[in-house]
Design a protein around this motif. Structure first.
Motif, PDB file in Angstrom:
ATOM      1  N   VAL A 102     -80.962 -21.401  14.659  1.00 33.67           N
ATOM      2  CA  VAL A 102     -81.341 -21.917  16.004  1.00 33.67           C
ATOM      3  C   VAL A 102     -82.705 -21.542  16.215  1.00 33.67           C
ATOM      4  CG1 VAL A 102     -80.877 -22.099  18.206  1.00 33.67           C
ATOM      5  CG2 VAL A 102     -78.988 -21.780  16.597  1.00 33.67           C
ATOM      6  N   ALA A 103     -83.949 -22.112  15.924  1.00 31.66           N
ATOM      7  CA  ALA A 103     -85.060 -21.630  16.155  1.00 31.66           C
ATOM      8  C   ALA A 103     -85.730 -22.180  17.365  1.00 31.66           C
ATOM      9  CB  ALA A 103     -85.916 -22.491  15.143  1.00 31.66           C
ATOM     10  N   LEU A 104     -86.425 -21.338  18.267  1.00 30.35           N
ATOM     11  CA  LEU A 104     -86.958 -21.596  19.440  1.00 30.35           C
ATOM     12  C   LEU A 104     -88.536 -21.626  19.014  1.00 30.35           C
ATOM     13  CD1 LEU A 104     -87.122 -21.748  22.518  1.00 30.35           C
ATOM     14  CD2 LEU A 104     -87.488 -19.142  22.307  1.00 30.35           C
ATOM     15  N   LEU A 105     -89.200 -22.619  19.670  1.00 29.73           N
ATOM     16  CA  LEU A 105     -90.724 -22.546  19.605  1.00 29.73           C
ATOM     17  C   LEU A 105     -91.299 -22.325  21.128  1.00 29.73           C
ATOM     18  CD1 LEU A 105     -93.370 -23.235  17.707  1.00 29.73           C
ATOM     19  CD2 LEU A 105     -92.992 -25.560  18.799  1.00 29.73           C
TER      20      LEU A 105
ATOM     21  N   VAL B 117     -92.253 -22.950  12.138  1.00 30.63           N
ATOM     22  CA  VAL B 117     -90.789 -23.158  12.423  1.00 30.63           C
ATOM     23  C   VAL B 117     -90.031 -23.875  11.738  1.00 30.63           C
ATOM     24  CG1 VAL B 117     -89.065 -23.675  14.462  1.00 30.63           C
ATOM     25  CG2 VAL B 117     -90.994 -22.220  14.861  1.00 30.63           C
ATOM     26  N   LEU B 118     -90.542 -25.038  11.431  1.00 35.16           N
ATOM     27  CA  LEU B 118     -89.881 -25.898  10.581  1.00 35.16           C
ATOM     28  C   LEU B 118     -89.720 -25.681   9.169  1.00 35.16           C
ATOM     29  CD1 LEU B 118     -91.688 -29.477  11.909  1.00 35.16           C
ATOM     30  CD2 LEU B 118     -89.342 -28.581  12.185  1.00 35.16           C
TER      31      LEU B 118
ATOM     32  N   LEU C  54     -87.572 -26.773  21.477  1.00 30.58           N
ATOM     33  CA  LEU C  54     -89.019 -27.157  21.832  1.00 30.58           C
ATOM     34  C   LEU C  54     -89.506 -26.958  23.176  1.00 30.58           C
ATOM     35  CD1 LEU C  54     -89.553 -30.164  19.330  1.00 30.58           C
ATOM     36  CD2 LEU C  54     -89.852 -27.676  18.748  1.00 30.58           C
ATOM     37  N   ASP C  55     -89.960 -25.809  23.556  1.00 29.23           N
ATOM     38  CA  ASP C  55     -90.447 -25.832  24.977  1.00 29.23           C
ATOM     39  C   ASP C  55     -91.926 -26.378  25.239  1.00 29.23           C
ATOM     40  OD1 ASP C  55     -90.590 -25.014  27.477  1.00 29.23           O
ATOM     41  OD2 ASP C  55     -90.426 -23.000  27.249  1.00 29.23           O
TER      42      ASP C  55
ATOM     43  N   THR D   8     -89.211 -12.447  17.754  1.00 21.34           N
ATOM     44  CA  THR D   8     -87.804 -12.108  17.764  1.00 21.34           C
ATOM     45  C   THR D   8     -87.240 -13.526  17.650  1.00 21.34           C
ATOM     46  OG1 THR D   8     -88.542 -10.524  19.657  1.00 21.34           O
ATOM     47  CG2 THR D   8     -86.248 -11.450  19.454  1.00 21.34           C
ATOM     48  N   ALA D   9     -87.775 -14.701  18.123  1.00 21.12           N
ATOM     49  CA  ALA D   9     -87.313 -15.928  18.110  1.00 21.12           C
ATOM     50  C   ALA D   9     -87.205 -16.265  16.620  1.00 21.12           C
ATOM     51  CB  ALA D   9     -88.022 -17.120  18.620  1.00 21.12           C
TER      52      ALA D   9
END
Lengths: 224, 270
Positions: free
Chosen positions: A84-87, A156-157, A166-167, B169-170
């Protein structure tokens, strides 16, 4: 379509001037494979907080999360964050070259068993992102905001997550760069991933679903 | 008239009082230039007299009645006082770190002091106060400054890098991986003043201990050897203390899940 990430009863408070403020109030959300969910809401509504909670990056969040039907408690945190990747909204470029920045995930212990992408793969990714003029050896801190945003998304990709959070990825981008980001997101989703995208300025016509966060509550406002 | 005793020219009470005239000179200059430092000078002068005489009486009593527990207790008092000063000089540090600061100070203070007295000076009795207390004081006092610098820089740098750490961290970074650049910056900040001082010693200034020994009648070469030992032990003490303190403390800004508590997440408690 299968549910990749499911949140139930997500609740979170943030410190405020006059005590804790509830920003997430029993939020339920299911992210299905092959879908893009657009998350909208007024400034300060808690959209970023919701993404942090989904990435298990929010301290003291309550409620339950599951990935591929497996409860979060049974998945250790590094493994969760690999899938679960957060940008974050502000793209971070580390000291070093563009290539070194794209390989940052493989410098971490969590990916020590994987081989990092080679220069050919990185070059191809940059070209597809409209960054053919950016050399792999260029200092990453010399990139423009739009270039840095796309490199951060590529980084990330390249880790091939299942869920992409995606923020506001196009918050400071011109129309051409924003279009590239939209295209990348669409490709990720068509490959079977699930994406959530916080939108503030621009709306994304490709979204399969639109949800609004107001007063800590999440409501569905549209579905394609 | 001053009299010479055992290589030291003793200072009489009147001569000591005469030295106070130097402060009057500073006070007059402050008055003439409107610096407003007169009161501070008076208070500082009185404190110098009171604190140093108190120390002199305590040391004289300890020298006459020295035992292992008394010497250890005095070192412990120094360690605890230094831990308090360290945290006072590091306003960016979270609360509740006194135990960690005291542990770091104690580890470096006791280890380096007794290593020097036992292995290098080779004191006949391990608790010989004449050696253990001044050396302990120098180890603790000097490493305290480096440790405070390292801690302050650590927490200031972690805050400055909170966005970078969120990205790491992400991506799955551990707290160590996320904090590592700040840890390096902090240790550099803590150690550089000591390294600079080692580079300048003897050229830019004659260090205090060597000056004191020469004034006390020691052979300058003997004083030099002691001073080299002191400089090296201070560098070791600062390095050990700063590393222990930083390693013990950096996790305090992270949750058990490895999330950095940036300012917006800390609420009232810092």
């Amino acid at each position: 379509m299968t549910t990749l990430l499911e949140a139930r009863g997500l609740t979170a408070d943030r410190p405020g001037d006059e005590g804790p403020v509830r920003v997430l109030d029993s939020v339920d959300l299911a992210l299905e494979s092959g879908t893009l969910t657009e998350l909208v809401g007024p400034s300060g509504a808690g959209k970023t907080t919701l993404l942090l909670a989904l990435a298990r990056l929010l301290p003291d969040a309550r409620g339950s999360l599951a990935l591929d039907g497996v409860p979060a408690e049974e998945i250790d945190i590094p493994a969760w964050r690999m899938r679960v990747a957060l940008l974050p909204q502000r793209p971070t470029m580390f000291a070093g070259t563009v290539a070194e920045n794209l390989r940052v995930p493989w410098r971490l212990g969590v990916r020590s068993a994987e081989s990092p992408p080679d220069d050919t793969a990185l070059r191809e990714a940059l070209d597809r992102a409209g960054l053919s003029g950016v050399a792999l050896e260029r200092g990453a801190t010399r990139l423009s905001v739009g270039q840095a945003a796309r490199v951060a998304l590529l980084r990330v990709l390249l880790t091939r997550p299942r869920v992409l959070l995606l923020d506001e990825p196009d918050a400071s981008l011109d129309d051409a760069s924003a279009e590239q980001v939209r295209r990348f997101t669409a490709e990720f989703v068509s490959g079977g991933g699930a994406a959530v995208r916080v939108s503030h300025a621009r709306s994304d016509d490709a979204a399969d679903r639109r949800v609004r966060l107001t007063g800590g509550r999440l409501e569905e406002v549209g579905r394609a | 008239m001053p009299e010479a005793t055992a290589g030291v020219i003793a200072i009489g009470w009147w001569e000591l009082a005469l030295a106070t005239v130097f402060v009057v000179v500073s006070g007059a200059l402050s008055l003439a230039m409107g610096l407003g430092l007169g009161k501070d000078l008076v208070v500082a002068t009185i404190r110098t007299y009171v604190q140093l005489f108190a120390l002199g009486f305590v040391l004289r009593w300890v020298f006459e009645n020295q035992t292992g527990p008394i010497v250890l207790a005095l070192l412990l008092v120094m360690v605890l006082a230094a831990a308090r000063v360290v945290l006072k000089r590091a306003p960016s540090a979270p609360r509740g770190l006194f135990g960690n600061a005291a542990l770091a100070m104690a580890l470096t203070g006791f280890t380096v002091t007794f290593a020097v007295t036992a292995l290098i000076v080779r004191v006949p009795v391990w608790y010989q106060a004449q050696y253990v207390l001044p050396i302990g004081g120098m180890v603790i006092g000097n490493s305290m400054t480096g440790i405070a610098l390292a801690i302050e820089r650590l927490f200031a740098d972690l805050d400055a890098r909170s966005g970078e750490m969120l990205t790491l961290t992400a991506l799955g970074a551990t707290t160590w991986e996320a904090a590592h650049p700040s840890i390096k910056t902090a240790l550099t900040a803590g150690l550089v003043p000591t390294i600079n001082s080692m580079a300048a010693v003897g050229v830019v200034f004659i260090p205090g201990m060597m000056t004191g020994q020469i004034l006390a009648g020691a052979d300058p070469l003997e004083a030099t050897k002691y001073q080299i030992v002191v400089m090296l032990m201070i560098s070791a003490a600062t390095a050990i203390g700063a590393i222990v303190a930083v390693l013990l403390m950096y996790r305090h800004r992270f949750t058990a899940e490895g999330v950095y508590l940036e300012q917006g997440l800390r609420g009232g408690a810092s």
